[in-house]
Design an enzyme around this catalytic site. Structure first.
Site, PDB file in Angstrom:
ATOM      1  N   CYS A  63      -0.264  30.516   9.758  1.00 19.67           N
ATOM      2  CA  CYS A  63      -0.916  31.310  11.084  1.00 19.67           C
ATOM      3  C   CYS A  63      -1.377  30.244  12.153  1.00 19.67           C
ATOM      4  CB  CYS A  63      -2.069  32.154  10.540  1.00 19.67           C
ATOM      5  SG  CYS A  63      -1.455  33.450   9.109  1.00 19.67           S
ATOM      6  N   ASN A  70      -1.742  41.285  10.609  1.00 15.74           N
ATOM      7  CA  ASN A  70      -1.788  39.970  10.722  1.00 15.74           C
ATOM      8  C   ASN A  70      -0.223  39.662  10.875  1.00 15.74           C
ATOM      9  OD1 ASN A  70      -1.692  37.194  10.401  1.00 15.74           O
ATOM     10  ND2 ASN A  70      -3.122  37.116   8.521  1.00 15.74           N
ATOM     11  N   HIS A 112      -6.702  33.901  16.055  1.00 14.26           N
ATOM     12  CA  HIS A 112      -5.783  34.357  15.339  1.00 14.26           C
ATOM     13  C   HIS A 112      -6.282  35.883  14.705  1.00 14.26           C
ATOM     14  CE1 HIS A 112      -3.005  35.164  12.098  1.00 14.26           C
ATOM     15  NE2 HIS A 112      -3.676  34.659  11.044  1.00 14.26           N
TER      16      HIS A 112
HETATM   17  C1  LIG Z   1      -8.706  40.893   1.481  1.00 13.97           C
HETATM   18  C2  LIG Z   1      -9.916  41.283   2.031  1.00 13.97           C
HETATM   19  C3  LIG Z   1      -9.763  42.377   3.227  1.00 13.97           C
HETATM   20  C4  LIG Z   1     -10.741  41.902   1.012  1.00 13.97           C
HETATM   21  O1  LIG Z   1     -11.955  42.246   1.279  1.00 13.97           O
HETATM   22  P1  LIG Z   1     -13.366  42.031   0.402  1.00 13.97           P
HETATM   23  O2  LIG Z   1     -14.275  42.884   0.799  1.00 13.97           O
HETATM   24  O3  LIG Z   1     -13.317  40.695   0.086  1.00 13.97           O
HETATM   25  O4  LIG Z   1     -12.814  42.951  -1.018  1.00 13.97           O
HETATM   26  P2  LIG Z   1     -12.583  42.077  -2.297  1.00 13.97           P
HETATM   27  O5  LIG Z   1     -11.666  41.389  -2.579  1.00 13.97           O
HETATM   28  O6  LIG Z   1     -14.017  42.022  -2.761  1.00 13.97           O
HETATM   29  O7  LIG Z   1     -12.166  43.615  -3.292  1.00 13.97           O
HETATM   30  C5  LIG Z   1     -12.966  44.865  -3.402  1.00 13.97           C
HETATM   31  C6  LIG Z   1     -12.585  45.636  -4.288  1.00 13.97           C
HETATM   32  O8  LIG Z   1     -11.569  46.579  -3.516  1.00 13.97           O
HETATM   33  C7  LIG Z   1     -10.215  46.620  -4.192  1.00 13.97           C
HETATM   34  N1  LIG Z   1      -9.059  46.449  -3.228  1.00 13.97           N
HETATM   35  C8  LIG Z   1      -8.457  45.441  -2.867  1.00 13.97           C
HETATM   36  N2  LIG Z   1      -7.412  45.525  -1.912  1.00 13.97           N
HETATM   37  C9  LIG Z   1      -7.631  46.980  -1.982  1.00 13.97           C
HETATM   38  C10 LIG Z   1      -6.802  47.904  -1.136  1.00 13.97           C
HETATM   39  N3  LIG Z   1      -5.880  47.500  -0.446  1.00 13.97           N
HETATM   40  N4  LIG Z   1      -7.229  49.143  -1.122  1.00 13.97           N
HETATM   41  C11 LIG Z   1      -8.336  49.429  -2.120  1.00 13.97           C
HETATM   42  N5  LIG Z   1      -8.819  48.755  -2.711  1.00 13.97           N
HETATM   43  C12 LIG Z   1      -8.724  47.589  -2.741  1.00 13.97           C
HETATM   44  C13 LIG Z   1     -10.246  45.239  -5.123  1.00 13.97           C
HETATM   45  O9  LIG Z   1      -9.693  45.331  -6.242  1.00 13.97           O
HETATM   46  C14 LIG Z   1     -11.964  45.491  -5.549  1.00 13.97           C
HETATM   47  O10 LIG Z   1     -12.108  46.205  -6.481  1.00 13.97           O
HETATM   48  P3  LIG Z   1     -13.027  45.791  -7.579  1.00 13.97           P
HETATM   49  O11 LIG Z   1     -14.451  45.792  -7.108  1.00 13.97           O
HETATM   50  O12 LIG Z   1     -13.071  47.168  -8.578  1.00 13.97           O
HETATM   51  O13 LIG Z   1     -12.745  44.743  -8.282  1.00 13.97           O
HETATM   52  C15 LIG Z   1     -10.888  40.152   2.632  1.00 13.97           C
HETATM   53  O14 LIG Z   1     -11.302  39.073   1.535  1.00 13.97           O
HETATM   54  C16 LIG Z   1     -10.278  39.355   3.733  1.00 13.97           C
HETATM   55  O15 LIG Z   1      -9.706  39.875   4.733  1.00 13.97           O
HETATM   56  N6  LIG Z   1     -10.055  37.976   3.414  1.00 13.97           N
HETATM   57  C17 LIG Z   1      -9.141  37.370   4.384  1.00 13.97           C
HETATM   58  C18 LIG Z   1      -7.684  37.559   4.312  1.00 13.97           C
HETATM   59  C19 LIG Z   1      -6.716  36.986   5.354  1.00 13.97           C
HETATM   60  O16 LIG Z   1      -7.246  37.061   6.419  1.00 13.97           O
HETATM   61  N7  LIG Z   1      -5.915  36.180   5.112  1.00 13.97           N
HETATM   62  C20 LIG Z   1      -4.932  35.735   6.050  1.00 13.97           C
HETATM   63  C21 LIG Z   1      -5.759  34.473   6.606  1.00 13.97           C
HETATM   64  S1  LIG Z   1      -4.757  33.768   7.780  1.00 13.97           S
END
Ligand SMILES: CC(C)(COP(=O)(O)OP(=O)(O)OC[C@H]1O[C@@H](n2cnc3c(N)ncnc32)[C@H](O)[C@@H]1OP(=O)(O)O)[C@@H](O)C(=O)NCCC(=O)NCCS
Length: 321
Positions: A115, A278, A248
């Site tokens: 990215c 993204n 980004h």
């Molecule tokens: C991925 C992201 C959105 C998840 O958000 P979060 O607040 O950290 O959520 P969590 O990972 O703690 O998950 C919370 C819950 O949602 C659930 N969940 C995950 N994806 C889900 C989806 N698409 N829809 C519904 N629920 C979802 C998980 O299973 C978890 O459930 P649980 O509490 O029963 O275990 C966030 O961590 C993020 O954006 N990270 C950066 C990712 C990124 O940008 N990557 C590329 C960088 S270049």
């Protein structure tokens, strides 16, 4: 040699026609529009057609950038394509694009910094122009992430999309690109990767995006804040002098947290993640093109581009428009 800076003299963008909304995703995995929008700010993403390759997306964006710059492909001295989703193992997508454009004989290579690829590519092309070696460079970010996603994994498939953005960089007497700041730390491979490889005639390992979302989130905000401050400090520029921040486009919460840490109002941040999700190396040039075309970015303004991605890699490019 006339001029020892490079300037962005044309931008272009391309998004595939097919749109996949959060509502569409509700029918594919156990998710909801509310969850995706609340956690990421994403409403929809574009998906390439089966017959489209990354070089096709790059070609469309590049043609617009060249037309805006008012130069022919034959005038290019360098083609750099930032991509993590190349058409094939080799030749590079940059070579394939160069042939499609008809820019024969100029050097062409891919930049693999995930990215941060566009920022890495821009910084590299800037060095070639500053040194006096080249006059016109095309820098493209182009991706088809839909092909490296596990569409059964709701934790990753909702986050990404396909697209391309391009700029033409040209030698100039005045900046242009003021400075670039690149970093990498290869110790975090497990946090974000596509661990598959081609070996013995087949794919071995898992060829899909895997990540530790929360760790990526924290790391991204930390380094985006650090590298933006590094660019400001290096040039004795105050944050109040930044007219536009183009980070980004991974997640609106990462973008908001970065802006908050930097003390930059969201009114000065270009955000397109709601419509593109993204798009990895394509996200910064897509956002840049939009803000140039709608007149937000104007001559003389300071624009700070910054990226972070797998590797980990991160970097910033400070531009005077
Ligand atoms: C991925 C992201 C959105 C998840 O958000 P979060 O607040 O950290 O959520 P969590 O990972 O703690 O998950 C919370 C819950 O949602 C659930 N969940 C995950 N994806 C889900 C989806 N698409 N829809 C519904 N629920 C979802 C998980 O299973 C978890 O459930 P649980 O509490 O029963 O275990 C966030 O961590 C993020 O954006 N990270 C950066 C990712 C990124 O940008 N990557 C590329 C960088 S270049």
């Amino acid at each position: 040699m006339s001029g020892s800076y490079s300037r962005i003299v044309g931008t272009g963008a391309y998004l595939p026609a097919k749109i996949l909304t959060n509502k569409d995703l509700e029918r594919m995995v156990d998710t909801s529009d509310e969850w995706i929008y609340a956690r990421t700010g994403i409403r929809q993403r574009h998906i390439a057609a089966d017959e489209e390759q990354t070089s096709d997306l790059a070609l469309a964006a590049s043609r617009t950038a060249l037309a805006t710059a008012g130069i022919d492909a034959a005038d290019l001295d360098l083609v750099v394509v930032a991509t993590t989703t190349p058409d094939m193992v080799f030749p590079s997508t940059a070579c394939i694009l160069q042939a499609k454009l008809g820019a024969r004989n100029c050097p062409a290579f891919d930049m693999q910094a995930v990215c941060s690829g566009f920022v890495y590519g821009l910084a590299t092309a800037d060095q070639f122009i500053r040194s006096g070696q080249y006059r016109n460079a095309l820098v493209v970010g182009a991706e088809i992430y839909s092909r490296i996603l596990d569409w059964n994994d709701r934790a990753t498939c909702v986050l990404f999309g396909d697209g391309a953005g391009a700029v033409v960089l040209q030698r100039s007497n005045k900046p242009g690109i003021i400075s670039s700041h690149l970093h990498a730390d290869g110790a975090h491979v497990d946090m974000l990767s596509v661990p598959g490889t081609v070996s013995g005639g087949k794919v071995s390992g898992r060829p899909f995006v895997q990540m530790d979302g929360q760790s990526v989130f924290k790391f991204a905000v930390k380094v985006l804040d650090e590298v933006a401050k590094e660019a400001l400090t290096a040039n004795h520029i105050e944050k109040s002098e930044i007219d536009w921040l183009i980070p980004h486009q991974a997640n609106i919460r990462i973008i908001q947290a970065t802006a908050r840490k930097l003390g930059i109002s969201m009114e000065k941040v270009v955000a397109t993640v709601d419509r593109h999700a993204n798009t990895s190396a394509a996200s910064i040039p897509l956002a840049l093109d939009e803000a140039v075309r709608d007149g937000r970015i104007r001559a003389g303004q300071h624009v700070l581009l910054e990226g972070v991605g797998g590797g980990f890699t991160w970097g910033a490019v400070l531009v005077r428009w």
